[in-house]
Motif scaffolding. Structure first.
Motif, mmCIF file in Angstrom:
data_model
loop_
_atom_site.group_PDB
_atom_site.id
_atom_site.type_symbol
_atom_site.label_atom_id
_atom_site.label_comp_id
_atom_site.label_asym_id
_atom_site.label_seq_id
_atom_site.Cartn_x
_atom_site.Cartn_y
_atom_site.Cartn_z
ATOM 1 N N ASN A 9 -2.326 -5.320 6.602
ATOM 2 C CA ASN A 9 -3.694 -5.683 6.961
ATOM 3 C C ASN A 9 -3.936 -5.493 8.452
ATOM 4 O OD1 ASN A 9 -4.413 -6.417 4.343
ATOM 5 N ND2 ASN A 9 -3.521 -8.452 4.589
ATOM 6 N N HIS A 10 -2.873 -5.183 9.175
ATOM 7 C CA HIS A 10 -2.965 -4.991 10.628
ATOM 8 C C HIS A 10 -3.120 -3.508 10.931
ATOM 9 C CE1 HIS A 10 -1.958 -9.169 11.155
ATOM 10 N NE2 HIS A 10 -0.920 -9.009 10.360
ATOM 11 N N CYS A 11 -4.324 -2.997 10.636
ATOM 12 C CA CYS A 11 -4.609 -1.586 10.857
ATOM 13 C C CYS A 11 -6.115 -1.415 11.046
ATOM 14 C CB CYS A 11 -4.118 -0.745 9.684
ATOM 15 S SG CYS A 11 -4.871 -1.167 8.097
ATOM 16 N N LYS A 12 -6.474 -0.270 11.574
ATOM 17 C CA LYS A 12 -7.892 0.042 11.744
ATOM 18 C C LYS A 12 -8.510 0.415 10.403
ATOM 19 C CE LYS A 12 -8.318 0.084 16.346
ATOM 20 N NZ LYS A 12 -9.128 0.577 17.385
ATOM 21 N N LYS A 13 -9.819 0.341 10.355
ATOM 22 C CA LYS A 13 -10.562 0.581 9.112
ATOM 23 C C LYS A 13 -10.338 1.994 8.559
ATOM 24 C CE LYS A 13 -13.629 -1.076 6.217
ATOM 25 N NZ LYS A 13 -13.256 -2.119 5.280
ATOM 26 N N ASN A 14 -10.291 3.016 9.436
ATOM 27 C CA ASN A 14 -10.122 4.385 8.927
ATOM 28 C C ASN A 14 -8.775 4.558 8.218
ATOM 29 O OD1 ASN A 14 -8.604 4.333 11.292
ATOM 30 N ND2 ASN A 14 -9.346 6.314 12.024
ATOM 31 N N GLN A 16 -7.107 2.151 6.668
ATOM 32 C CA GLN A 16 -7.226 1.386 5.425
ATOM 33 C C GLN A 16 -8.038 2.147 4.376
ATOM 34 O OE1 GLN A 16 -9.018 -2.437 6.037
ATOM 35 N NE2 GLN A 16 -8.484 -3.167 4.004
ATOM 36 N N ILE A 17 -9.123 2.780 4.793
ATOM 37 C CA ILE A 17 -9.962 3.525 3.851
ATOM 38 C C ILE A 17 -9.186 4.690 3.245
ATOM 39 C CG2 ILE A 17 -11.955 5.083 3.682
ATOM 40 C CD1 ILE A 17 -13.365 3.168 5.704
ATOM 41 N N ILE A 18 -8.521 5.467 4.080
ATOM 42 C CA ILE A 18 -7.775 6.616 3.563
ATOM 43 C C ILE A 18 -6.613 6.157 2.686
ATOM 44 C CG2 ILE A 18 -6.326 8.586 4.225
ATOM 45 C CD1 ILE A 18 -8.249 8.955 6.614
ATOM 46 N N ARG A 19 -5.986 5.076 3.049
ATOM 47 C CA ARG A 19 -4.872 4.549 2.256
ATOM 48 C C ARG A 19 -5.337 4.050 0.884
ATOM 49 N NH1 ARG A 19 -2.772 -0.756 4.532
ATOM 50 N NH2 ARG A 19 -4.619 -1.440 3.396
ATOM 51 N N ASP A 20 -6.493 3.391 0.814
ATOM 52 C CA ASP A 20 -6.879 2.648 -0.384
ATOM 53 C C ASP A 20 -7.996 3.259 -1.225
ATOM 54 O OD1 ASP A 20 -5.010 0.785 0.446
ATOM 55 O OD2 ASP A 20 -6.507 -0.503 1.410
ATOM 56 N N ASP A 21 -8.873 4.051 -0.633
ATOM 57 C CA ASP A 21 -10.038 4.569 -1.352
ATOM 58 C C ASP A 21 -9.600 5.535 -2.456
ATOM 59 O OD1 ASP A 21 -12.508 5.790 -2.122
ATOM 60 O OD2 ASP A 21 -13.338 5.224 -0.178
ATOM 61 N N GLN A 22 -10.219 5.440 -3.613
ATOM 62 C CA GLN A 22 -9.845 6.257 -4.764
ATOM 63 C C GLN A 22 -10.805 7.421 -5.030
ATOM 64 O OE1 GLN A 22 -6.899 5.906 -6.542
ATOM 65 N NE2 GLN A 22 -6.521 4.609 -4.761
ATOM 66 N N LYS A 23 -11.776 7.621 -4.147
ATOM 67 C CA LYS A 23 -12.676 8.765 -4.314
ATOM 68 C C LYS A 23 -11.865 10.051 -4.167
ATOM 69 C CE LYS A 23 -16.655 6.421 -2.409
ATOM 70 N NZ LYS A 23 -16.665 5.730 -1.131
ATOM 71 N N ASN A 55 1.993 3.600 15.304
ATOM 72 C CA ASN A 55 0.807 4.063 16.032
ATOM 73 C C ASN A 55 -0.298 4.504 15.085
ATOM 74 O OD1 ASN A 55 1.922 3.557 18.517
ATOM 75 N ND2 ASN A 55 2.501 5.680 18.909
ATOM 76 N N ALA A 56 0.081 5.088 13.951
ATOM 77 C CA ALA A 56 -0.911 5.592 12.993
ATOM 78 C C ALA A 56 -1.829 4.485 12.499
ATOM 79 C CB ALA A 56 -0.209 6.258 11.822
ATOM 80 N N LYS A 57 -1.331 3.282 12.416
ATOM 81 C CA LYS A 57 -2.136 2.162 11.919
ATOM 82 C C LYS A 57 -3.325 1.865 12.825
ATOM 83 C CE LYS A 57 2.004 0.261 9.903
ATOM 84 N NZ LYS A 57 3.097 -0.668 10.092
ATOM 85 N N GLU A 58 -3.171 2.152 14.099
ATOM 86 C CA GLU A 58 -4.239 1.886 15.072
ATOM 87 C C GLU A 58 -4.887 3.168 15.603
ATOM 88 O OE1 GLU A 58 -5.375 -1.198 15.940
ATOM 89 O OE2 GLU A 58 -4.035 -1.935 14.376
ATOM 90 N N GLN A 59 -4.160 4.284 15.534
ATOM 91 C CA GLN A 59 -4.639 5.540 16.130
ATOM 92 C C GLN A 59 -4.416 6.695 15.156
ATOM 93 O OE1 GLN A 59 -2.168 5.640 19.608
ATOM 94 N NE2 GLN A 59 -3.548 4.351 20.780
ATOM 95 N N LEU A 60 -4.969 6.576 13.979
ATOM 96 C CA LEU A 60 -4.733 7.567 12.928
ATOM 97 C C LEU A 60 -5.148 8.966 13.361
ATOM 98 C CD1 LEU A 60 -3.822 8.273 10.080
ATOM 99 C CD2 LEU A 60 -6.111 7.633 9.278
#
Length: 103
Positions: A9-14, A16-23, A55-60
């Protein structure tokens, strides 16, 4: 090989979206990033590998660009290595000269 995306949960929104979105288009992006990571991780030292994943979690976008650039340069025949310390990100051999690149 260690997965690029981790459950945190300690990551930026982008991230999280790429990790979790199913589109479908987002899943394609995730797959592309994971393929870049699979290629890139073969050339990176363990110390730098953990730093890159964190670093990817904050600076993808920045991490993506580094992996993309490295692969593009190698596939075009450039003699390039990933730095292992806090120095340059890459070392490139051009003729007789060796250059350190910081992104």
């Amino acid at each position: 090989m260690e997965n690029f995306f981790s459950d945190t949960n300690h990551c930026k929104k982008n991230y999280q979206i790429i990790r979790d979105d199913q589109k479908p288009q987002v899943k394609d992006t995730k797959r592309y990033i994971e393929n870049l990571w699979e290629y890139y991780s073969r050339y990176i030292c363990p110390k730098r590998k953990n730093l890159t994943l964190n670093n990817a979690k904050e600076q993808l976008l920045q991490v993506f660009w580094e992996m993309y650039l490295f692969r593009a340069m190698r596939e075009r025949g450039m003699d390039i290595e990933i730095g292992c310390s806090q120095g340059p990100d890459f070392f490139v051999q051009l003729g007789e000269k060796n250059f350190g690149l910081r992104l």
